[in-house]
Scaffold this active site. Structure first.
Site, PDB file in Angstrom:
ATOM      1  N   HIS A   3      29.808 107.220  24.673  1.00  0.00           N
ATOM      2  CA  HIS A   3      28.722 107.799  23.851  1.00  0.00           C
ATOM      3  C   HIS A   3      27.186 107.709  24.216  1.00  0.00           C
ATOM      4  CE1 HIS A   3      27.057 110.549  21.027  1.00  0.00           C
ATOM      5  NE2 HIS A   3      26.775 109.414  20.037  1.00  0.00           N
TER       6      HIS A   3
ATOM      7  N   HIS B 290      23.094 109.355  23.797  1.00  0.00           N
ATOM      8  CA  HIS B 290      22.007 110.176  23.512  1.00  0.00           C
ATOM      9  C   HIS B 290      21.076 110.227  24.541  1.00  0.00           C
ATOM     10  CE1 HIS B 290      22.618 108.947  19.086  1.00  0.00           C
ATOM     11  NE2 HIS B 290      23.753 109.679  19.414  1.00  0.00           N
TER      12      HIS B 290
ATOM     13  N   HIS C  76      23.315 116.624  18.946  1.00  0.00           N
ATOM     14  CA  HIS C  76      23.741 115.441  19.102  1.00  0.00           C
ATOM     15  C   HIS C  76      23.667 114.619  20.253  1.00  0.00           C
ATOM     16  CE1 HIS C  76      26.697 112.120  17.548  1.00  0.00           C
ATOM     17  NE2 HIS C  76      25.768 111.585  18.325  1.00  0.00           N
TER      18      HIS C  76
ATOM     19  N   ASP D  73      31.476 118.368  42.479  1.00  0.00           N
ATOM     20  CA  ASP D  73      32.212 117.335  42.544  1.00  0.00           C
ATOM     21  C   ASP D  73      32.906 116.658  41.176  1.00  0.00           C
ATOM     22  OD1 ASP D  73      31.718 117.476  45.579  1.00  0.00           O
ATOM     23  OD2 ASP D  73      30.143 115.855  45.338  1.00  0.00           O
TER      24      ASP D  73
ATOM     25  N   TYR E  22      37.722 112.023  48.579  1.00  0.00           N
ATOM     26  CA  TYR E  22      36.646 111.133  48.656  1.00  0.00           C
ATOM     27  C   TYR E  22      36.863 109.736  48.358  1.00  0.00           C
ATOM     28  CZ  TYR E  22      31.702 109.753  47.652  1.00  0.00           C
ATOM     29  OH  TYR E  22      30.496 109.253  47.636  1.00  0.00           O
TER      30      TYR E  22
HETATM   31 ZN   LIG Z   1      25.523 109.702  18.354  1.00  0.00          ZN
END
Ligand SMILES: [Zn+2]
Length: 219
Positions: A98, A100, A163, A123, A217
């Site tokens: 995760h 930002h 977010h 790809d 690949y």
């Molecule tokens: Zn966050």
């Protein structure tokens, strides 16, 4: 998982957090990586610890409900329940990231998927990078939004509305790669937009590129 393998995974997870910093995808303490650890557990970044202070030992071992296993010294990331939801519902997934990161999150702020207009996108993502629903942190809503949005896409990345980015991979390293690539294409397509509309790609070309990259690949 043997004790050795567990120690190696903790080290890898600490290193992968360093990779987020190196790729400039995170600031301060935002963002996190987790890794499935076997035996119904996963490891995740501790909450509120600066990246420079992360060590293999500081990674928090949690069960698949997001509860820390007894004896952990630190609290897990506040995104722990989103990660746990993904691991529970996607047994094929070994890592979740995760961030930002700036350009990708700018698309999330506009509630706009990133259109597939680059071969590099075909790809890695096999199509657009979709937007998932708005969800408040802390419960299962974010995890549910990730899993449900990615069900209908080949993309390993989803932009959660207002977010930021969540990515998944068969390994934590491939999830980090998807986060790096997501930011890269978000930036390029954003720049392309400044002077006009990016030129669309044909679906059969996207399919062929995705198939070649995913299956042929590399070494
Ligand atoms: Zn966050």
């Amino acid at each position: 998982m043997t004790e050795d393998a567990h120690a190696r995974l903790r080290q890898e997870l600490a290193d992968l957090h360093g990779a987020l910093v190196e790729a400039a995808l995170v600031v301060w303490t935002a963002g996190n990586v987790s890794a499935r650890a076997g035996g119904g557990h996963f490891l995740i970044k501790p909450s509120g610890v600066p990246y420079g202070d992360l060590t293999p030992e500081s990674m928090v071992l949690c069960d698949l409900d997001g509860n820390p296993v007894e004896g952990q010294q630190l609290k897990p990331s506040s995104d722990v329940f989103a990660h746990a939801y993904v691991y529970r519902h996607r047994p094929d997934i070994g890592g979740v990231v995760h961030t930002h990161s700036t350009y990708a999150t700018a698309w999330a702020a506009r509630n706009e998927p990133i259109p597939c207009v680059l071969t590099a996108m075909a790809d890695e993502f096999g199509g657009e990078i979709p937007v998932g629903p708005f969800a408040l942190i802390g419960g299962e809503d974010i995890g549910k939004g990730i899993v449900e949005t990615l069900e209908s896409h080949r993309s390993p990345a989803v932009l959660m509305r207002n977010h930021g980015v969540f990515t998944i991979g068969d390994t934590p390293r491939s999830a980090v790669k998807a986060a790096v690539m997501c930011e890269d294409v978000a930036r390029t397509v954003h720049l392309s937009r400044q002077l006009g509309e990016p030129f669309p790609m044909e679906q059969p070309d996207i399919d062929r590129l995705y198939d070649r990259y995913q299956n042929a690949y590399g070494q």
